[in-house]
Design a protein around this motif. Sequence first.
Motif, PDB file in Angstrom:
ATOM      1  N   GLY A  82      37.779  10.826 110.344  1.00 37.40           N
ATOM      2  CA  GLY A  82      39.152  10.275 111.044  1.00 37.40           C
ATOM      3  C   GLY A  82      39.199   9.828 112.579  1.00 37.40           C
ATOM      4  O   GLY A  82      39.466   9.132 113.089  1.00 37.40           O
ATOM      5  N   ILE A  83      38.279  10.965 113.355  1.00 38.59           N
ATOM      6  CA  ILE A  83      38.297  10.747 114.728  1.00 38.59           C
ATOM      7  C   ILE A  83      37.159   9.590 114.955  1.00 38.59           C
ATOM      8  O   ILE A  83      37.555   8.987 115.923  1.00 38.59           O
ATOM      9  CB  ILE A  83      37.738  12.277 115.303  1.00 38.59           C
ATOM     10  N   VAL A  84      36.198   9.777 114.357  1.00 35.30           N
ATOM     11  CA  VAL A  84      35.426   8.644 114.831  1.00 35.30           C
ATOM     12  C   VAL A  84      35.935   7.317 114.340  1.00 35.30           C
ATOM     13  O   VAL A  84      35.750   6.310 115.148  1.00 35.30           O
ATOM     14  CB  VAL A  84      34.040   8.647 113.908  1.00 35.30           C
ATOM     15  N   PRO A 128      36.926   1.669 115.232  1.00 35.33           N
ATOM     16  CA  PRO A 128      37.538   1.415 113.948  1.00 35.33           C
ATOM     17  C   PRO A 128      36.743   0.285 112.938  1.00 35.33           C
ATOM     18  O   PRO A 128      37.105   0.538 111.862  1.00 35.33           O
ATOM     19  CB  PRO A 128      38.910   0.615 114.493  1.00 35.33           C
ATOM     20  N   ASP A 129      35.806  -0.404 113.668  1.00 31.75           N
ATOM     21  CA  ASP A 129      35.035  -1.445 112.765  1.00 31.75           C
ATOM     22  C   ASP A 129      33.728  -0.624 112.379  1.00 31.75           C
ATOM     23  O   ASP A 129      32.748  -1.464 111.731  1.00 31.75           O
ATOM     24  CB  ASP A 129      35.026  -2.516 113.480  1.00 31.75           C
ATOM     25  N   ALA A 132      29.043   5.007 119.096  1.00 30.78           N
ATOM     26  CA  ALA A 132      29.271   3.669 118.050  1.00 30.78           C
ATOM     27  C   ALA A 132      29.795   2.683 118.981  1.00 30.78           C
ATOM     28  O   ALA A 132      29.328   1.424 118.782  1.00 30.78           O
ATOM     29  CB  ALA A 132      30.364   4.067 117.193  1.00 30.78           C
ATOM     30  N   LEU A 133      30.853   2.708 119.991  1.00 30.46           N
ATOM     31  CA  LEU A 133      31.260   1.932 120.710  1.00 30.46           C
ATOM     32  C   LEU A 133      30.195   1.136 121.509  1.00 30.46           C
ATOM     33  O   LEU A 133      30.330   0.172 121.807  1.00 30.46           O
ATOM     34  CB  LEU A 133      32.499   2.167 121.582  1.00 30.46           C
ATOM     35  N   GLY A 182      29.184  -3.064 113.055  1.00 29.88           N
ATOM     36  CA  GLY A 182      27.649  -3.112 112.858  1.00 29.88           C
ATOM     37  C   GLY A 182      27.298  -1.846 113.203  1.00 29.88           C
ATOM     38  O   GLY A 182      26.029  -1.878 112.874  1.00 29.88           O
ATOM     39  N   VAL A 183      27.856  -0.973 113.497  1.00 28.61           N
ATOM     40  CA  VAL A 183      27.007   0.459 114.022  1.00 28.61           C
ATOM     41  C   VAL A 183      27.431   1.441 112.506  1.00 28.61           C
ATOM     42  O   VAL A 183      28.550   1.480 111.954  1.00 28.61           O
ATOM     43  CB  VAL A 183      27.572   1.141 115.057  1.00 28.61           C
TER      44      VAL A 183
END
Length: 283
Positions: free
Chosen positions: A104-106, A111-112, A253-254, A51-52
């Motif tokens: 890629g790091i993000v 992952p979502d 983001a997490l 959702g982020v």
Amino acid sequence: MAQPEQKPEQRPDIRPAWSLPAGEGDNIALPVEWPGEVTRDWAWGESTGKGVRVCILDSGVDAGHPLVGEVQRSVAVSIGPDGEVVVEDDSEGDLCGHGTACAGIVRSLAPDCELISVRVLGAGFTGSGGVLLAGLRWAVEQGFDVVNMSLSTTKRQFAGLLHELTDKAYFRRTVLVASAHNMPVESYPWRFSSVISVGSHEEPDPMTFFYNPDPPVEFFARGVDVEVAWTGGARIRCTGNSFATPHMTGLCALVLGKHPELTPFQLKSVLYLTSSNVEAAGE
């Protein structure tokens, strides 16, 4: 005899601008119930960043790279012949690898999350302050949750406009995560307090990050000898503050995936309380 006019601050019926009326405190009650101790589990436990919306403001992103996956939207920003800003769908992808590495790091940490690429750099890491400003302004107007800026400008003439934009993002709840320059030079916007500024550390754990009590760099994240995605489906090892920055973006983001109501100020507070050196000091 005429009575002396009361100064505005002496009149009970006039409040200063930006003030809170009496009895209105309950209307700004915070929606988050903060625990007695802010732990990593409370901050982002079981979060995947779903959702982020995370914007990678960089050289483009190669969608479909095994370390990147899906990119929800890709645009390229340029300045037209008459000085107008042009934002169009990007069909070229990453022109030098840098944006793909950051994406890629993000993705590895969140992952979502949704990834959006805003290309403001060309081949050979070429770019201009005007395009950088235009790309950042567009990203802020879109209301992305987090913008990863693993780039900066040393041109002083852009500092004022960048400062206005970063403040605008801060007040609109868009979190800007900005990379410190790899050289000891003045550059922007990482030096502004309205962004989350990031330098590198040498620890191998991607979840290890440190609060810096001696800013302008606020946090140190993994940025030395990092395996990253690159163009053509490749992987290479890189070192630089550019690669520490998306580690912090992924963490943002997490946290926002679990607590989407947090303001940038509150998010910074959470990152401070859960940083490796602060968390260890509280044990």
